[in-house]
Every structure is written in structure tokens, then in C-alpha cells.
Write a protein that holds these residues in place. Structure first.
Motif, short mmCIF file in Angstrom:
data_model
loop_
_atom_site.label_atom_id
_atom_site.label_comp_id
_atom_site.label_asym_id
_atom_site.label_seq_id
_atom_site.Cartn_x
_atom_site.Cartn_y
_atom_site.Cartn_z
N PHE A 111 -39.39 1.20 6.35
CA PHE A 111 -38.24 0.61 7.05
C PHE A 111 -38.42 0.74 8.57
N MET A 112 -38.93 1.90 9.03
CA MET A 112 -39.11 2.11 10.46
C MET A 112 -40.14 1.14 11.03
N GLY A 113 -41.25 0.94 10.30
CA GLY A 113 -42.28 0.01 10.76
C GLY A 113 -41.76 -1.41 10.85
N VAL A 114 -41.06 -1.86 9.81
CA VAL A 114 -40.50 -3.20 9.80
C VAL A 114 -39.47 -3.36 10.91
N ARG A 115 -38.68 -2.31 11.12
CA ARG A 115 -37.64 -2.37 12.16
C ARG A 115 -38.24 -2.54 13.54
N LEU A 116 -39.28 -1.78 13.87
CA LEU A 116 -39.91 -1.90 15.18
C LEU A 116 -40.54 -3.28 15.38
N ILE A 117 -41.21 -3.77 14.35
CA ILE A 117 -41.84 -5.09 14.43
C ILE A 117 -40.79 -6.17 14.65
N TYR A 118 -39.71 -6.11 13.90
CA TYR A 118 -38.66 -7.12 14.02
C TYR A 118 -37.94 -7.02 15.36
N LEU A 119 -37.79 -5.80 15.91
CA LEU A 119 -37.16 -5.66 17.22
C LEU A 119 -37.97 -6.37 18.29
N VAL A 120 -39.29 -6.21 18.26
CA VAL A 120 -40.14 -6.85 19.26
C VAL A 120 -40.15 -8.37 19.08
N VAL A 121 -40.35 -8.82 17.85
CA VAL A 121 -40.41 -10.27 17.59
C VAL A 121 -39.06 -10.92 17.88
N GLY A 122 -37.96 -10.28 17.44
CA GLY A 122 -36.63 -10.84 17.69
C GLY A 122 -36.30 -10.96 19.16
N SER A 123 -36.66 -9.92 19.95
CA SER A 123 -36.43 -9.98 21.40
C SER A 123 -37.31 -11.04 22.04
N SER A 124 -38.54 -11.20 21.53
CA SER A 124 -39.44 -12.21 22.08
C SER A 124 -38.92 -13.61 21.85
N VAL A 125 -38.26 -13.83 20.72
CA VAL A 125 -37.68 -15.16 20.45
C VAL A 125 -36.71 -15.55 21.55
N MET A 126 -35.88 -14.59 21.99
CA MET A 126 -34.91 -14.89 23.03
C MET A 126 -35.59 -15.17 24.37
N THR A 127 -36.53 -14.31 24.78
CA THR A 127 -37.15 -14.49 26.09
C THR A 127 -38.07 -15.71 26.13
N LEU A 128 -38.71 -16.03 25.01
CA LEU A 128 -39.61 -17.18 24.97
C LEU A 128 -38.87 -18.51 25.01
N THR A 129 -37.59 -18.50 24.66
CA THR A 129 -36.81 -19.74 24.63
C THR A 129 -35.75 -19.81 25.73
N THR A 130 -35.76 -18.83 26.66
CA THR A 130 -34.73 -18.78 27.70
C THR A 130 -35.39 -18.58 29.05
N THR A 131 -35.10 -19.44 30.01
CA THR A 131 -35.66 -19.28 31.35
C THR A 131 -34.97 -18.11 32.06
N PRO A 132 -35.63 -17.54 33.09
CA PRO A 132 -34.99 -16.44 33.83
C PRO A 132 -33.64 -16.80 34.42
N ASN A 133 -33.49 -18.03 34.94
CA ASN A 133 -32.20 -18.45 35.50
C ASN A 133 -31.12 -18.52 34.42
N GLU A 134 -31.47 -19.07 33.27
CA GLU A 134 -30.50 -19.12 32.16
C GLU A 134 -30.13 -17.72 31.69
N LEU A 135 -31.12 -16.84 31.65
CA LEU A 135 -30.86 -15.47 31.22
C LEU A 135 -29.91 -14.77 32.18
N THR A 136 -30.10 -14.97 33.47
CA THR A 136 -29.21 -14.37 34.48
C THR A 136 -27.79 -14.90 34.33
N ASP A 137 -27.66 -16.23 34.21
CA ASP A 137 -26.34 -16.83 34.06
C ASP A 137 -25.67 -16.38 32.76
#
Length: 266
Positions: A111-137
């Protein structure tokens, strides 16, 4: 490995997630992170896997590009899994010298291994689809209620988005410095882990100098454009919720409810 860090990068393609309001993506990332800590069964993690797979599919970001960021956390992943595998008490499955592997340890480590992997991939989904300006706003709008207690929300959001944006920039700078020093005879590959860590020390001084230089250039550029904080500023592209955002919020609520129900029942 440095080039494999995807956190903080933006992948410019046309997709449903790219067109979505950044507040919706921020809330979805928070819901997904909460669900990973609430989930405690295989069924709950299967639901989380389905949710993450759907998000990756809608982002139109290549799966190989997204999982590249996992290479940077392999060492942390191995340490976390090993500690949970060998130090969790319970029913012993097998014993190797003084190391004991328990049934509970296998479950916790998995569970810990899956959790860490999903945390990184899930956070990457947000940053890869959101520009810095949109993220700030999005951060500024989402945390707007904190202005009532005197918190400088705009400045905090700006600092967070700049810090996130600087991750790939500093990674690229580190890679350039490493190649320059390797061309002059530096060796970063041979030796054990401790020796390799010592070999990385000469990188710190030029990296810090480069980081401070970039920070100074950014501050001067912001002052040249008359940036004086968020008070009274208008937006070139004001944020507006669309119908798809409302539907997405309902999906978030349903997803989190399913995870909570699975935790109660299983």
C-alpha cells in the motif's frame, strides 16, 4: 535521472483537463491525495487506480512521459517499502537471518509503494495540464477566504507557483553543470553511494549561484513591469467555471464517497 523529473513541467496539448478551470484541478488533486490516505484495502486502491487512469487518459499526456518522474523517487520508494516490509510486526511469512517478513508488512509495504507512486503521478497530472499563470490564479481564488485573516494570498500563491516552475529549470541547470564538469574530468558515476554523494558537492556552489542569479533576474523583470503585489490587479484571463467543471466536482464527490464506503465496509 535529472531529465526524468516531470513535476513542475507543463505539457502543451489540447485536452479536456487542459481546458478545465485550475481550481477544479487543484480540488481534484487534493481529493485524490486524501483518498490515498483514506484507502486501506485492495478494492479502494483499485477504484483509485481507475480514477487516476481516467485522468491520465483525459489529459492526452503520453503515459511514458508521465511515469518518467517515478525514476527520481526510486530510492525513497525502496527505503519506505523496505522499512514497512521488515519492521511491521505480525504473522511471520518467512524469516531470513534476523529479518522477518510478516503478512501485515507485505500489505503495508504494498500500500505504501502504491501510495507514493500515485502521489507523484497524480500531482504530475495537475502540473502537466496547468500553466504557471493558471496555477497562480487558481491558488489565489481557492485561498481567497484567507484574506479575511490578513494572509497575503496572492503573494503566497505567486511564491508557490514560481517555486514549482523553478523545479524543471534548476534540474536543467544541474544537468548542464554536471556535463560541463564531466567534460573537465569530474566523475559522478563510479564509487559507492556515499562516494557518489560526495562527488555531487561541487555542484552545489555553481547551482546556488545560478539559482540566485535567476531569482534576481526574475525580481528585476517583475519590477520593470511595475509589479506591486496583487492589490488592485486585474486578470487578462479571468477564471470562469464551465459546465464540465460542475460535472467534475460531482465526480470528485462520488469518488471520495466510494473510497470512504469501502473503508467502512471492508
Amino acid at each position: 535521472m535529472l531529465r526524468d523529473i516531470t513535476l513542475g513541467q507543463y505539457y502543451p496539448v489540447d485536452s479536456v483537463l487542459h481546458r478545465m478551470d485550475p481550481r477544479t484541478k487543484l480540488f481534484g488533486t487534493m481529493v485524490f491525495i486524501i483518498s490515498l490516505f483514506v484507502a486501506d484495502s485492495i478494492g479502494a486502491y483499485l477504484v483509485a487506480t481507475l480514477f487516476l487512469a481516467m485522468a491520465i487518459r483525459l489529459s492526452h499526456v503520453p503515459f511514458k512521459f508521465m511515469v518518467r518522474g517515478l525514476k527520481a523517487i526510486i530510492f525513497l520508494l525502496l527505503i519506505s517499502v523496505s522499512f514497512n516490509l521488515f519492521l511491521t510486526p505480525g504473522e511471520v511469512v518467512f524469516k531470513l537471518w534476523f529479518l522477518k517478513v510478516t503478512k501485515e508488512g507485505l500489505m503495508t509495504a504494498g500500500f505504501m509503494g502504491v501510495r507514493l507512486i500515485y502521489l507523484v503521478v497524480g500531482s504530475s497530472v495537475m502540473t502537466l495540464t496547468t500553466t504557471p499563470n493558471e496555477l497562480t490564479d487558481g491558488l489565489e481564488k481557492s485561498l481567497g477566504f484567507l484574506k479575511k485573516i490578513g494572509l497575503p494570498v496572492h503573494e503566497v500563491s505567486m511564491m508557490m507557483s514560481i517555486a514549482l516552475r523553478f523545479i524543471p529549470i534548476l534540474v536543467e541547470e544541474t544537468d548542464k553543470i554536471m556535463k560541463a564538469q564531466m567534460a573537465r574530468g569530474a566523475d559522478f558515476e563510479s564509487g559507492n553511494i556515499i562516494q557518489r554523494a560526495k562527488n555531487m558537492i561541487p555542484l552545489l556552489v555553481p547551482l546556488f549561484i545560478s539559482a540566485f542569479r535567476r531569482a534576481t533576474d526574475l525580481a528585476m523583470a517583475m519590477e520593470a513591469r511595475c509589479y506591486r503585489g496583487g492589490e488592485g490587479r486585474t486578470k487578462m484571463k479571468p477564471l470562469h467555471y464551465a459546465k464540465r467543471d460542475g460535472v467534475t466536482y460531482l465526480v470528485y464527490v462520488f469518488y471520495l464517497a466510494v473510497i470512504v464506503v469501502l473503508r467502512i465496509l471492508i
